[in-house]
Scaffold this motif. Structure first.
Motif, mmCIF file in Angstrom:
data_model
loop_
_atom_site.group_PDB
_atom_site.id
_atom_site.type_symbol
_atom_site.label_atom_id
_atom_site.label_comp_id
_atom_site.label_asym_id
_atom_site.label_seq_id
_atom_site.Cartn_x
_atom_site.Cartn_y
_atom_site.Cartn_z
ATOM 1 N N PHE A 82 9.994 33.481 -14.939
ATOM 2 C CA PHE A 82 10.094 32.091 -15.366
ATOM 3 C C PHE A 82 11.435 31.485 -14.962
ATOM 4 O O PHE A 82 12.420 32.199 -14.758
ATOM 5 N N GLN A 83 11.465 30.155 -14.907
ATOM 6 C CA GLN A 83 12.701 29.453 -14.579
ATOM 7 C C GLN A 83 13.763 29.685 -15.648
ATOM 8 O O GLN A 83 14.912 29.966 -15.341
ATOM 9 N N PRO A 176 13.064 30.087 -8.993
ATOM 10 C CA PRO A 176 13.980 31.220 -9.193
ATOM 11 C C PRO A 176 15.419 30.935 -8.774
ATOM 12 O O PRO A 176 16.340 31.589 -9.244
ATOM 13 N N ALA A 177 15.622 29.953 -7.878
ATOM 14 C CA ALA A 177 16.978 29.666 -7.405
ATOM 15 C C ALA A 177 17.690 28.628 -8.259
ATOM 16 O O ALA A 177 18.868 28.343 -8.035
ATOM 17 N N ARG A 187 21.647 36.298 -2.364
ATOM 18 C CA ARG A 187 21.212 37.630 -2.784
ATOM 19 C C ARG A 187 19.730 37.609 -3.170
ATOM 20 O O ARG A 187 18.971 38.523 -2.822
ATOM 21 N N LEU A 188 19.314 36.553 -3.853
ATOM 22 C CA LEU A 188 17.909 36.423 -4.245
ATOM 23 C C LEU A 188 17.018 36.270 -3.020
ATOM 24 O O LEU A 188 15.958 36.904 -2.926
ATOM 25 N N ALA A 189 17.443 35.435 -2.072
ATOM 26 C CA ALA A 189 16.649 35.234 -0.860
ATOM 27 C C ALA A 189 16.485 36.538 -0.084
ATOM 28 O O ALA A 189 15.389 36.853 0.406
ATOM 29 N N GLU A 206 9.249 26.095 -6.100
ATOM 30 C CA GLU A 206 10.676 25.833 -5.988
ATOM 31 C C GLU A 206 10.919 24.395 -5.545
ATOM 32 O O GLU A 206 10.120 23.813 -4.819
ATOM 33 N N HIS A 207 12.031 23.833 -6.008
ATOM 34 C CA HIS A 207 12.419 22.473 -5.631
ATOM 35 C C HIS A 207 13.198 22.456 -4.317
ATOM 36 O O HIS A 207 13.147 21.479 -3.571
#
Length: 251
Positions: A82-83, A176-177, A187-189, A206-207
């Motif tokens: 979740f966000q 998520p970002a 790091r997430l990407a 994602e926005h």
């Protein structure tokens, strides 16, 4: 793997999502983008079962799931990040991640209460999976620390580790970002790219257009609750409807 067909949901007579259809193939990373108010969060909650659709159907692994509760969908292999950061307070980082594995434990309540050998074997297996998931997201050194003391970026990583511990067939990522610093986003990407290379199917809502088009094999664009484009990232970037509805606002 996932098929959304003609799904609609309204609130007070106003449609947040209207006649939306999309599909996600096995092993694909599908991104969903759109400006604020486009219906992304509503669509995410319809897929996960946290909202019920007014019309349409949702199928997962060939089975209709739009009438199933979220925990039933989770047991089938949907894992959610979740966000908003969601951690279990009063538990360590490792214990938080181990919760993700509850859906595929074999020992029942009685075995756990009596600490029978099969429960202890489950615990060892889950602990090993949690350690592996924490290592993948870069949190191995935080395993024994209280989860609620983690910074926001690391709480997001914890949620991802918990989702991976559930052995997902489909990983659902909601913004998520959002709120991450530049190095945390990178790091997430990189982690999402590694998961894609390992064959995990991912739906990414994602926005951030650049974040999605870097990672997704295919991008679906929502505007005012409707799908206005669906295609590869390069095609989406040059689509006039997308430029008018979304990218033009971001420039």
């Amino acid at each position: 793997m996932l098929n959304v067909s003609g799904v609609s949901r309204s609130f007070g007579g106003v449609y947040a999502v209207r006649d939306v259809s999309l599909s996600v193939a096995d092993g694909e990373v599908c991104g969903v983008i759109g400006p604020n108010g486009a219906g992304k969060s509503t669509l995410f909650n319809l897929i996960t079962g946290h909202l019920a659709a007014d019309h349409g159907r949702i199928s997962f692994l060939g089975q209709r799931v739009d009438r199933l509760a979220p925990h039933r969908r989770a047991r089938m292999g949907m894992s959610i990040v979740f966000q908003a950061a969601r951690v279990f307070r009063g538990m360590t980082v490792e214990e938080n991640v181990m919760v993700g594995a509850h859906g595929h434990t074999r020992a029942g309540f009685a075995a756990a209460a009596l600490r029978l050998p099969r429960h202890q074997a489950d615990e060892r297996e889950i602990a090993a999976e949690a350690a592996d998931a924490l290592a993948r997201v870069g949190l191995a050194e935080w395993a024994d620390r209280p989860a609620d003391l983690l910074p926001i970026g690391q709480q997001r990583a914890l949620q991802l580790a918990r989702a991976l511990c559930a052995r997902p067939r489909l990983l659902l990522l909601d913004e998520p970002a959002s709120g991450l610093r530049a190095e945390e986003r990178e790091r997430l990407a990189t982690l999402v790219e590694e998961l894609r290379a390992a064959g995990l199917t991912i739906l990414l809502i994602e926005h951030d257009v650049g974040f999605v088009t870097r990672l997704a094999d295919r991008v679906v664009v929502l505007d005012l609750g409707r799908v206005i484009a669906d295609g590869p990232p390069a095609e989406i970037r040059s689509d006039p409807a997308v430029l008018a509805a979304y990218l033009g606002q971001a420039s």
